[in-house]
Enzyme design. Sequence first.
Site, PDB file in Angstrom:
ATOM      1  CG  ASP A  95     -36.647  97.375 -31.527  1.00 18.57           C
ATOM      2  OD1 ASP A  95     -36.933  97.530 -30.329  1.00 18.57           O
ATOM      3  OD2 ASP A  95     -35.873  98.137 -32.135  1.00 18.57           O
TER       4      ASP A  95
ATOM      5  CG  HIS B 239     -34.574  94.645 -28.405  1.00 18.94           C
ATOM      6  ND1 HIS B 239     -34.194  95.848 -28.961  1.00 18.94           N
ATOM      7  CD2 HIS B 239     -33.813  93.705 -29.010  1.00 18.94           C
ATOM      8  CE1 HIS B 239     -33.241  95.640 -29.868  1.00 18.94           C
ATOM      9  NE2 HIS B 239     -33.001  94.341 -29.917  1.00 18.94           N
TER      10      HIS B 239
END
Length: 305
Positions: free
Chosen positions: A217, A240
């Site tokens: 993430d 991300h």
Amino acid sequence: MAYHTSALVFALFSIFFVSALAAPMTYNVVSLGAKADGKSDSTQAFLSAWKFACASVKPATIYVPAGSFYLRQVAFSGPCKNNAIIIRIDGTLVAPSDFRVIGNSGNWVLFEHVDGVTISGGILDGQGTGLWACKASGKSCPSGATTLEFSNSNNIVVSALTSLNSQMFHIVVNGCHNVKMQGVKVTAAGNSPNTDGIHVQLSSTVAILNSKIRTGDDCISIGPGTTNLWIENVACGPGHGISIGSLGKDQQEVGVQNVTVKTVTFTGTQNGLRIKSWGRPSNGFAKNILFQHAVMVECPESHCN
Ligand SMILES: *[C@@H]1O[C@H](CO)[C@@H](O)[C@H](O)[C@H]1NC(C)=O
């Protein structure tokens, strides 16, 4: 005779007293019952070491030697009698491999209400793969524990620490002032869910330097109430990217202010730098944000992992 005895006692007492004042106390978790076999429960030994260090009126060191130490959920709580506790880790702390043991406890290793804590070295292994698989299967699973959290604390240093395979976030800084993280390494699979590298919120004067974050993430996520954050020389990917937000979830929300992100590399990440917000009414904001010298390297996951 009587005079000589008391003089000798006095001399010995002085030597003891002077050396006790000069040397910081060191508490070795193994001397307090921890076992470096990766499966005996060492939680109580770590808590005993903390109790001694926290009650010490002078600087104290907790030493974790090489080897693998199994820990259940553990909270190191202050306030303490001194503001200089060093936790020197040569070994690995291992979370329970059954994700249900800590999966609903919010965090695994927690520091709260402490002032002046330094963590130096060490590997924290969150053993998150079982929980990721559970989440991927669509079954109902616990949300997962943050590996290392600092809550409502001041003057924290984390250096040369490695976090592996957290169940949820790797490191969270929440409600803290004056935090420095350097040489931190985060590693988790590129498809692991919600495994943010470092999350900062409601905190001021935080620096994240010279670190390498590979996760599923956000590399670093920056929540409401973050001010004076400095990020420099960080390598992200997979993951991300670095995000401010999502902001504006609540109608009344503290803003994000004075964030510098400098000299960062994104390798095979989904995004680079983002500021995200909810599409609804809020007084939240982000201002005085500087993104500088960011490099994105294209890299298919298969080549980066
Ligand atoms: C912004 O934050 C940095 C630390 O990241 C600090 O040195 C600087 O003084 C802050 N600037 C203002 C205007 O507060």
